[in-house]
Design a protein around this motif. Structure first.
Motif, PDB file in Angstrom:
ATOM      1  N   HIS A 147      59.285  48.350 121.473  1.00 25.10           N
ATOM      2  CA  HIS A 147      59.480  46.903 121.330  1.00 25.10           C
ATOM      3  C   HIS A 147      59.971  46.567 119.926  1.00 25.10           C
ATOM      4  O   HIS A 147      60.905  45.759 119.763  1.00 25.10           O
ATOM      5  N   LEU A 148      59.372  47.171 118.907  1.00 24.93           N
ATOM      6  CA  LEU A 148      59.796  46.902 117.530  1.00 24.93           C
ATOM      7  C   LEU A 148      61.239  47.341 117.299  1.00 24.93           C
ATOM      8  O   LEU A 148      61.999  46.684 116.584  1.00 24.93           O
ATOM      9  N   VAL A 149      61.620  48.446 117.927  1.00 21.66           N
ATOM     10  CA  VAL A 149      63.004  48.915 117.810  1.00 21.66           C
ATOM     11  C   VAL A 149      63.952  47.928 118.488  1.00 21.66           C
ATOM     12  O   VAL A 149      65.003  47.572 117.943  1.00 21.66           O
ATOM     13  N   GLN A 150      63.574  47.471 119.667  1.00 19.15           N
ATOM     14  CA  GLN A 150      64.430  46.579 120.449  1.00 19.15           C
ATOM     15  C   GLN A 150      64.677  45.242 119.757  1.00 19.15           C
ATOM     16  O   GLN A 150      65.745  44.642 119.915  1.00 19.15           O
ATOM     17  N   ARG A 182      65.590  57.150 121.927  1.00 14.17           N
ATOM     18  CA  ARG A 182      66.956  56.683 121.673  1.00 14.17           C
ATOM     19  C   ARG A 182      67.028  55.932 120.339  1.00 14.17           C
ATOM     20  O   ARG A 182      66.212  55.071 120.048  1.00 14.17           O
ATOM     21  N   GLY A 183      68.014  56.314 119.538  1.00 11.28           N
ATOM     22  CA  GLY A 183      68.204  55.664 118.251  1.00 11.28           C
ATOM     23  C   GLY A 183      67.381  56.231 117.117  1.00 11.28           C
ATOM     24  O   GLY A 183      67.510  55.793 115.971  1.00 11.28           O
ATOM     25  N   LEU A 196      60.929  55.105 129.179  1.00 10.85           N
ATOM     26  CA  LEU A 196      61.660  54.623 128.011  1.00 10.85           C
ATOM     27  C   LEU A 196      62.847  55.544 127.745  1.00 10.85           C
ATOM     28  O   LEU A 196      62.800  56.737 128.070  1.00 10.85           O
ATOM     29  N   PRO A 197      63.925  55.024 127.171  1.00  8.38           N
ATOM     30  CA  PRO A 197      65.141  55.829 127.002  1.00  8.38           C
ATOM     31  C   PRO A 197      64.959  56.995 126.037  1.00  8.38           C
ATOM     32  O   PRO A 197      64.479  56.822 124.915  1.00  8.38           O
ATOM     33  N   VAL A 198      65.329  58.166 126.515  1.00  7.56           N
ATOM     34  CA  VAL A 198      65.249  59.403 125.740  1.00  7.56           C
ATOM     35  C   VAL A 198      66.628  60.048 125.715  1.00  7.56           C
ATOM     36  O   VAL A 198      67.306  60.118 126.742  1.00  7.56           O
TER      37      VAL A 198
END
Length: 213
Positions: free
Chosen positions: A12-15, A36-37, A102-104
């Motif tokens: 969530h913090l990344v998004q 991801r990222g 979650l995206p990996v």
């Protein structure tokens, strides 16, 4: 110790652009699967803040993902009070990322045999992120030199969809650089874990040229 975060809290913090994930695992573990990222900054007992400054502009909040509590605590000691505020520490494994859908991403690792064959066929773009003094002692043929310390400011010089293969001396700096390229949206990025040192030791031909920058 800073706040412990679940994978969903961290994502969530990344998004919402509140923080970047810094993955402290080794290059091969990172390559097999990472958030991801995430940026790959393999743990070391000193120099983490300086190395992080090669990948991020100062004042960016970071979330740490480590193999062990000891690594996380060691990283916190180095970063506390510095240029990169720590938003939290992920208390989970990569399996938790999968379990929560979650995206990996993965990072392709290129062997020396694959690299050599692709160079002969002219079907590869190689980015060397070593320092100029290292470059001048010999580099993979037709490689592009952009040192890791200048990469974040020179991304615009690289083709976004060319499938860049990154190399350094031993696979650590190149993994960090490749993670930065991935995070910035470059397609088909790969790392050479054995590095230029492995290429040299395998008796493969190096090119000698002056610093092009």
């Amino acid at each position: 110790m800073e706040e412990k975060l679940s994978v969903t809290q961290a994502w969530h913090l990344v998004q919402v652009d509140k923080a970047k994930i810094v993955d402290l695992r080794g290059p091969s573990d990172f390559a097999r699967g990472h958030a991801r990222g995430a940026l790959n900054l393999p743990y070391s007992a000193k120099g983490l803040e300086e190395r992080l400054g090669l990948l991020l502009k100062s004042a960016v909040d970071v979330i740490l993902f480590a193999e062990t509590t000891e690594q996380a605590e060691g990283a916190l000691v180095q970063l506390r009070g510095g240029s990169f505020p720590v938003a939290g520490v992920i208390e989970a494994s990569m399996q938790d990322w999968h379990d929560n859908a979650l995206p990996v991403d993965v990072l392709v690792e290129v062997s020396l045999a694959q690299l050599s064959a692709a160079i002969v066929e002219g079907k590869i773009v190689v980015l060397d992120v070593r320092e100029p003094i290292e470059w001048e002692t010999g580099h993979v043929p037709d490689a592009i030199l952009i040192s890791l310390g200048t990469l974040k400011d020179r991304l615009h010089e690289l083709p976004l969809e060319a499938g860049i293969t990154v190399i350094c001396e031993a696979g650590v700096r190149s993994s960090a650089a490749a993670s930065l390229l991935q995070a910035e949206g470059f397609i088909g990025v790969a790392n050479v874990p054995e590095g230029t040192g492995g290429y040299r030791n395998a008796g493969l031909p190096l090119q000698i040229s002056e610093n092009p920058n």
